[in-house]
Design a protein around this motif. Sequence first.
Motif, PDB file in Angstrom:
ATOM      1  N   PHE A  85       0.856  -1.189   0.000  1.00 30.25           N
ATOM      2  CA  PHE A  85       0.000   0.000   0.000  1.00 30.25           C
ATOM      3  C   PHE A  85       0.889   1.235   0.000  1.00 30.25           C
ATOM      4  O   PHE A  85       1.828   1.345   0.788  1.00 30.25           O
ATOM      5  N   TYR A  86       0.564   2.164  -0.914  1.00 30.00           N
ATOM      6  CA  TYR A  86       1.392   3.348  -1.098  1.00 30.00           C
ATOM      7  C   TYR A  86       0.531   4.606  -1.026  1.00 30.00           C
ATOM      8  O   TYR A  86      -0.696   4.535  -1.125  1.00 30.00           O
ATOM      9  N   ILE A  87       1.183   5.734  -0.867  1.00 33.59           N
ATOM     10  CA  ILE A  87       0.446   6.997  -0.794  1.00 33.59           C
ATOM     11  C   ILE A  87      -0.339   7.226  -2.074  1.00 33.59           C
ATOM     12  O   ILE A  87      -1.405   7.843  -2.074  1.00 33.59           O
ATOM     13  N   SER A  88       0.167   6.695  -3.185  1.00 37.17           N
ATOM     14  CA  SER A  88      -0.528   6.844  -4.466  1.00 37.17           C
ATOM     15  C   SER A  88      -1.819   6.029  -4.515  1.00 37.17           C
ATOM     16  O   SER A  88      -2.649   6.237  -5.408  1.00 37.17           O
ATOM     17  N   ASP A  89      -2.004   5.098  -3.566  1.00 40.26           N
ATOM     18  CA  ASP A  89      -3.243   4.326  -3.512  1.00 40.26           C
ATOM     19  C   ASP A  89      -4.384   5.116  -2.874  1.00 40.26           C
ATOM     20  O   ASP A  89      -5.543   4.727  -2.975  1.00 40.26           O
ATOM     21  N   ILE A  90      -4.044   6.203  -2.189  1.00 37.11           N
ATOM     22  CA  ILE A  90      -5.055   7.095  -1.637  1.00 37.11           C
ATOM     23  C   ILE A  90      -5.501   8.032  -2.754  1.00 37.11           C
ATOM     24  O   ILE A  90      -4.670   8.511  -3.525  1.00 37.11           O
ATOM     25  N   PRO A  91      -6.798   8.302  -2.900  1.00 31.99           N
ATOM     26  CA  PRO A  91      -7.237   9.237  -3.945  1.00 31.99           C
ATOM     27  C   PRO A  91      -6.425  10.522  -3.910  1.00 31.99           C
ATOM     28  O   PRO A  91      -6.250  11.131  -2.850  1.00 31.99           O
ATOM     29  N   VAL A  92      -5.896  10.918  -5.057  1.00 31.44           N
ATOM     30  CA  VAL A  92      -4.968  12.040  -5.118  1.00 31.44           C
ATOM     31  C   VAL A  92      -5.607  13.325  -4.606  1.00 31.44           C
ATOM     32  O   VAL A  92      -4.925  14.182  -4.027  1.00 31.44           O
ATOM     33  N   SER A  93      -6.915  13.465  -4.769  1.00 33.13           N
ATOM     34  CA  SER A  93      -7.581  14.670  -4.265  1.00 33.13           C
ATOM     35  C   SER A  93      -7.519  14.740  -2.747  1.00 33.13           C
ATOM     36  O   SER A  93      -7.355  15.812  -2.158  1.00 33.13           O
ATOM     37  N   LEU A  94      -7.620  13.566  -2.075  1.00 34.62           N
ATOM     38  CA  LEU A  94      -7.556  13.529  -0.611  1.00 34.62           C
ATOM     39  C   LEU A  94      -6.141  13.805  -0.105  1.00 34.62           C
ATOM     40  O   LEU A  94      -5.945  14.591   0.835  1.00 34.62           O
ATOM     41  N   SER A  95      -5.149  13.146  -0.715  1.00 37.11           N
ATOM     42  CA  SER A  95      -3.771  13.321  -0.244  1.00 37.11           C
ATOM     43  C   SER A  95      -3.281  14.750  -0.487  1.00 37.11           C
ATOM     44  O   SER A  95      -2.588  15.324   0.354  1.00 37.11           O
ATOM     45  N   LYS A  96      -3.664  15.334  -1.613  1.00 39.91           N
ATOM     46  CA  LYS A  96      -3.254  16.711  -1.901  1.00 39.91           C
ATOM     47  C   LYS A  96      -3.924  17.683  -0.940  1.00 39.91           C
ATOM     48  O   LYS A  96      -3.282  18.599  -0.404  1.00 39.91           O
ATOM     49  N   GLN A  97      -5.216  17.485  -0.714  1.00 41.52           N
ATOM     50  CA  GLN A  97      -5.928  18.359   0.215  1.00 41.52           C
ATOM     51  C   GLN A  97      -5.313  18.277   1.609  1.00 41.52           C
ATOM     52  O   GLN A  97      -5.125  19.295   2.278  1.00 41.52           O
ATOM     53  N   TRP A  98      -4.976  17.057   2.033  1.00 42.67           N
ATOM     54  CA  TRP A  98      -4.410  16.871   3.369  1.00 42.67           C
ATOM     55  C   TRP A  98      -3.052  17.547   3.500  1.00 42.67           C
ATOM     56  O   TRP A  98      -2.801  18.286   4.455  1.00 42.67           O
ATOM     57  N   VAL A  99      -2.151  17.306   2.540  1.00 44.93           N
ATOM     58  CA  VAL A  99      -0.807  17.860   2.666  1.00 44.93           C
ATOM     59  C   VAL A  99      -0.826  19.384   2.577  1.00 44.93           C
ATOM     60  O   VAL A  99      -0.019  20.068   3.221  1.00 44.93           O
ATOM     61  N   ASP A 100      -1.760  19.932   1.811  1.00 47.49           N
ATOM     62  CA  ASP A 100      -1.899  21.386   1.746  1.00 47.49           C
ATOM     63  C   ASP A 100      -2.378  21.939   3.087  1.00 47.49           C
ATOM     64  O   ASP A 100      -1.955  23.025   3.521  1.00 47.49           O
ATOM     65  N   GLU A 101      -3.253  21.199   3.762  1.00 44.90           N
ATOM     66  CA  GLU A 101      -3.795  21.650   5.047  1.00 44.90           C
ATOM     67  C   GLU A 101      -2.762  21.570   6.166  1.00 44.90           C
ATOM     68  O   GLU A 101      -2.690  22.450   7.022  1.00 44.90           O
ATOM     69  N   VAL A 102      -1.967  20.499   6.179  1.00 43.06           N
ATOM     70  CA  VAL A 102      -1.043  20.306   7.302  1.00 43.06           C
ATOM     71  C   VAL A 102       0.298  20.998   7.072  1.00 43.06           C
ATOM     72  O   VAL A 102       1.124  21.046   7.997  1.00 43.06           O
ATOM     73  N   TYR A 103       0.527  21.524   5.880  1.00 40.46           N
ATOM     74  CA  TYR A 103       1.805  22.192   5.590  1.00 40.46           C
ATOM     75  C   TYR A 103       2.098  23.281   6.618  1.00 40.46           C
ATOM     76  O   TYR A 103       3.205  23.340   7.203  1.00 40.46           O
TER      77      TYR A 103
END
Length: 701
Positions: free
Chosen positions: A54-72
Motif C-alpha cells: 500500500f502506497y500513498i498513491s493508492d489514496i485518492p490524489v484529491s484527498l492526499s493533496k488536500q491533506w498535505v496542503d492543510e497540514v503544511y
Amino acid sequence: MLLKEITIQNYRKFKNESFSMADDITLLAGANNSGKTSMINLIASIMQNGKTPFYISDIPVSLSKQWVDEVYDTFICCFSKYEDKLSTVERIVSKLFSTESSSLKCDLIIPATSIRFKIDYYENDDIRKFADFIMDLNPNNKSFYFEYSFQPTNISFGQALEDNYKKLYARYKKIQSLEDPTSKVEQFKEVILSIYEASILEKCYFSDSNYLDKVEIEVSTFRRLFNFKYINAGRPLDDQSNGNFKSLSKNMVELATHNEKLGALLEDLPDQILSPIQDAKIIDEVRAASVTGLSNAIKTIAKASGGNTGSMILNIDINEETITSLLNQITNTKYQYEGYVLNEASQGLGYSNMIYILLQLETYKRRIDPLLVNLFVIEEPESHMHPQMQRIFGKYLKDYYLQKKIQGLITTHSGEMVRITEMKNLRVSRPLNHLESKIYDFSTFKKSLSGDTTLDTFYDWFYEIGFSDIVFADRVILYEGDTERLLIRKLLTLDTYEELNQKYIAYVQVGGAYAHKYSKVINFLKIKTLILTDLDYKKDAATVEAVEESETTNATINSYYGESKGKKSPTVLDLYKWKEKGENELFGGLALVSFQGETEQYARTLEEAMLSKFYKFNVLEKKDRNFWIQQRIADKLIYTVPNPVKPKRDDSNTDEKYSIRDIVKHTENKKTDFMYSVILKGLIEKMLPNYIKEGLEWLQK
C-alpha cells in the motif's frame, strides 16, 4: 458461506463505492482505466498471504493533496519553534492526532482507506469458524461484517517522522533561506507524504452492520476465513520446456494426481523405482564417488574448522514428492487431432488460455471448503480470444460456476462476456473523470424495473441486442435508421468532430416509438446521450398553417415533452418553441432530444431536411418535374422523380409539380442509395441538417 457485498472507500479512483455479489457469478465490466483491475488486485492481496502493498498513491490524489496542503502550515509552525527533534515530533503528532487513542477520528488525518466485506450464511450452514465474529445477536441477521483498513496511528506516524526528521528539517531550512521557495515547498510536501506512507498500518476488524462498533482481529485470522483463488490477466500460457513454463502440463499433472488410481500408483512408484537402483548398487556407487571427488575439498575445510567437519556424500532420495516433480519435468500436454499429435503451443494463446482457466477451476473445485468463503476470481478471461470464442467460453464459464456451485467474480472489457451474463449479475465500473470512478450495480437497476412488466421485458430484449455497447461507451447516440447511421459515421471522420471521434461511442439503432424507453439506463449510468429522431407530424399537412397545427406521432418526442411540459399532445409549433428554448435537454444535461426544427423548413424526416438544406427551399414548395430531373443529373444524387399522372380524357392538363416531400416519398425504398450518393459525391457537409449538427456539437462538449 457467501460474500454478499463489498464496499471500497478512499482507494485510488473509488471514494465510496459498494456493489453486491451474486450467489454464483458476478461480472465486473469496465473500460480500461476504470479502476476495476486495481480494485481486484487489492482484494486479492487482502485475502491472500503476505503484507498488502500500500502506497500513498493508492489514496485518492484529491484527498492526499488536500491533506498535505492543510497540514503544511502545521509543520512549518512546529519547526519554527526551534525545539529539539523529539519535542518537534511530539508537537506535530499532537497537532495531527487529537488524542492518544488510535480511533483516528481527527480532521487532520486522511480518511482511512478501507474495504468492507459482508458475508451471509444460510440456516443450515456450519458457522463454527465464524461464530466468534457475531456482533449482532438478532436471529434474523445472518451476516458477518469485516473491515480491512489502511491508516497510520499516532505512534506509527511519530516513528516515521523521527526516521525522516533530518531530511524534512533540511527542506524546511531551504524554504526559509530562499526568496522564492515554491519548488522547495513542493519537495517539503513530498517528504510529508512519504512519511505518511511509511506510517500506514493495515488492520482488520469484525463489526456490527453499521461498521461503527469494531473489534480488531489478526490479519492472518481474517485470511483463514477464505478459500480464495485469483487468476490475473498476466497468466503464463506458452508450453515451453524452459524455466517455469509448461503451465498446462503442470496443471494437468496436478489435476491428475487427484485420480484415485494414479494416486495409488504414485504411492507405490518410489519403491518400484528404488528397488532396481538398490539391486544395481547404484546408490553405493554414487556415495563412493561423491566422497572420492570431494575428499580434497573436505580436508581443506576440516583444517580451517578445527577438523570437525564430517564427511559429505551424495544420496538418492526417491519419494512421492520427487516423483511428482519428475512427472512435471517429463510430461507435456499434447492435442490429438485426426491421428495427429500437436504440441501445446501449436494451438494459439486463446485456446491455451481457455484450457488453463478450466484446469484451475477443476483443481479449485476439489478444494472447496463449506466452512469457508470460497471465491474464485478471474481477470479478463477473454484474453487472446476472438469474439465468437469469447461468447462460447463465457457461456461455458457461466454454466460451470452454476453447476459446480462456485461463487465467482470475473472482470472483463468484452462485450460478448457482458451479453451472456444476466443483467442482475452485472456490475459496471465507469470513470466519472480522470481521478474518480463509480461502480454501477445492475442488480438494483433490475429491481427498479420489477414493477413495470413491459419495461422489464424491453430491457431483457435490449440487453441481448445492444446493451454491452452502452456499458463501455463514453457517449451514446440513439438513431432511427440506416441512413442516420451512415451519415453519422461519415460525419465523425471529419476534422470538425475529431475530439468526438476519439471517444468510444455506442451507436444504438432504435425507432421513435422506443427511444424514450432508454431513459432509465441513461439516468442510471449517467452517460451523455444524443437522441436523434424525426418530427413525424401528419404526412398530409400541406401548408405551413397545417404543419404548425399538426401533432407528432413520435412516441419519444411526445413522452419527453409530456414529462417536461405536462402536455401529452404538443403541436409542431409547440415543439419548435420547446426546442428553441433549449428545453429538449433532459436529465440535468445528460440527454438531448434533437429533431427537425424551424431551420429545417418544415421537414419531418432526415431526407427531407437534407434536400431542403441543399436546395434552399422548404419541403412544401413544389417545383416542375423538369427541375427535379435536371437537378438530379447535375448533382448526381440518387432519388426518384415521380412520373406524371395520366390525364383523364376530358382533361388535357397534367400536374407535373412536386415538393421535396413528394420526392422523398417516392424514394422510400432507395433511402440507403440516396445517402450513399450524398457521401460519395462529397456533399455531406453541404446537406447536413442543423438539428444533427447542433446535436453532435452538444455531444462533443
